[in-house]
Scaffold this active site. Structure first.
Site, PDB file in Angstrom:
ATOM      1  N   SER A  14      42.840 -14.069  38.642  1.00 12.82           N
ATOM      2  CA  SER A  14      41.928 -12.773  38.738  1.00 12.82           C
ATOM      3  C   SER A  14      40.575 -13.015  38.077  1.00 12.82           C
ATOM      4  CB  SER A  14      42.692 -11.655  38.025  1.00 12.82           C
ATOM      5  OG  SER A  14      41.725 -10.506  37.886  1.00 12.82           O
ATOM      6  N   GLU A  16      39.413 -10.809  36.243  1.00 11.62           N
ATOM      7  CA  GLU A  16      39.370 -10.058  35.320  1.00 11.62           C
ATOM      8  C   GLU A  16      39.625 -11.058  33.994  1.00 11.62           C
ATOM      9  OE1 GLU A  16      39.306  -6.633  34.222  1.00 11.62           O
ATOM     10  OE2 GLU A  16      39.064  -6.356  36.389  1.00 11.62           O
ATOM     11  N   TYR A  37      46.572  -7.224  30.638  1.00 13.02           N
ATOM     12  CA  TYR A  37      46.603  -7.880  32.184  1.00 13.02           C
ATOM     13  C   TYR A  37      45.888  -9.144  32.357  1.00 13.02           C
ATOM     14  CZ  TYR A  37      45.409  -8.400  37.263  1.00 13.02           C
ATOM     15  OH  TYR A  37      45.213  -8.783  38.478  1.00 13.02           O
TER      16      TYR A  37
END
Length: 225
Positions: A14, A16, A37
């Site tokens: 990801s 992120e 996460y």
């Protein structure tokens, strides 16, 4: 025990993972995750690299930037916006509550990104790839495109709710997909504007169906999703 079967493994990374690291972000960019996460995704990334190097597994990390479609979950900001646009246009909803409108993301079409995932697994050797459009937009820009498409002014319907601000904000994610383009021959086909239109059209149709149910007493017309 080994089966002798050739197995290819894809790890869903990801954007992120980059978190607070300034853009553009590519395969060599340092990770600076800003949420549990994202931290877990960084761990999964390095597990994949470790098993590839230690055991010779065909294991790829796909570091995908935000990939959207009409199937996106309604708790994600893009779909939350397009759902609200459809419902507001049809008369089922009046307000949309959001957090940070200045956060910027590299939004692409999920269908394009799935093609990139498949291409990674067709290569002779496993590797890690960033998949991105290389173009970022703020949440506010997404609002302008989505509401403007149905001739509405988002400022008349959006209210800021402090509950939706992140405790550790990720300000700007914008990927560099040069490696994916060169090695995989991949490039995104759907533009940002096309993506927004696709999602709004889908949610307009959904809102129309909800309106029929509401008008006939099957659902509460004031109940927001």
């Amino acid at each position: 025990m080994t089966t002798g079967r050739q197995v290819k493994y894809y790890q869903a990374g990801s954007s992120e993972m980059y978190g607070a690291t300034p853009p553009p972000q590519d395969e060599s960019t340092v990770f600076h995750p800003r949420s549990p996460y994202a931290v877990s995704k960084v761990a999964a990334h390095w597990y994949t690299v470790n098993y590839r190097e230690a055991y010779g597994l065909f294991a790829c990390n796909g570091i995908l930037f935000n990939h959207e479609s009409p199937r996106r979950g309604e708790n994600f900001v893009t779909r939350k916006i397009t759902r609200a646009v459809g419902r507001i246009k049809i008369g089922l909803q009046k307000k949309l509550f959001l957090g940070n409108l200045k956060a910027s993301r590299d939004w692409g079409f999920a269908g394009d990104y799935v093609e990139a995932m498949w291409l990674m697994l067709q290569q002779e050797n496993p590797d890690d790839y960033v998949v991105a459009t290389e173009d970022s937009h703020t949440v506010e820009e997404f609002l302008e495109e989505a509401f403007g498409y149905v001739n509405l002014n988002w400022k008349n319907h959006v209210e800021i709710d402090p509950r939706y601000f992140r405790p550790a904000e990720v300000d700007n994610l914008r990927g560099s997909a040069a490696k994916a383009k060169e090695v995989l021959g991949w490039a995104p086909k759907v533009s940002f504007k096309q993506l927004v239109v696709m999602m709004v059209d889908s949610d307009l149709e959904k809102a129309k169906r909800e309106k029929v149910l509401a008008d006939n007493g099957y659902i509460d017309s004031h109940q927001q999703p």
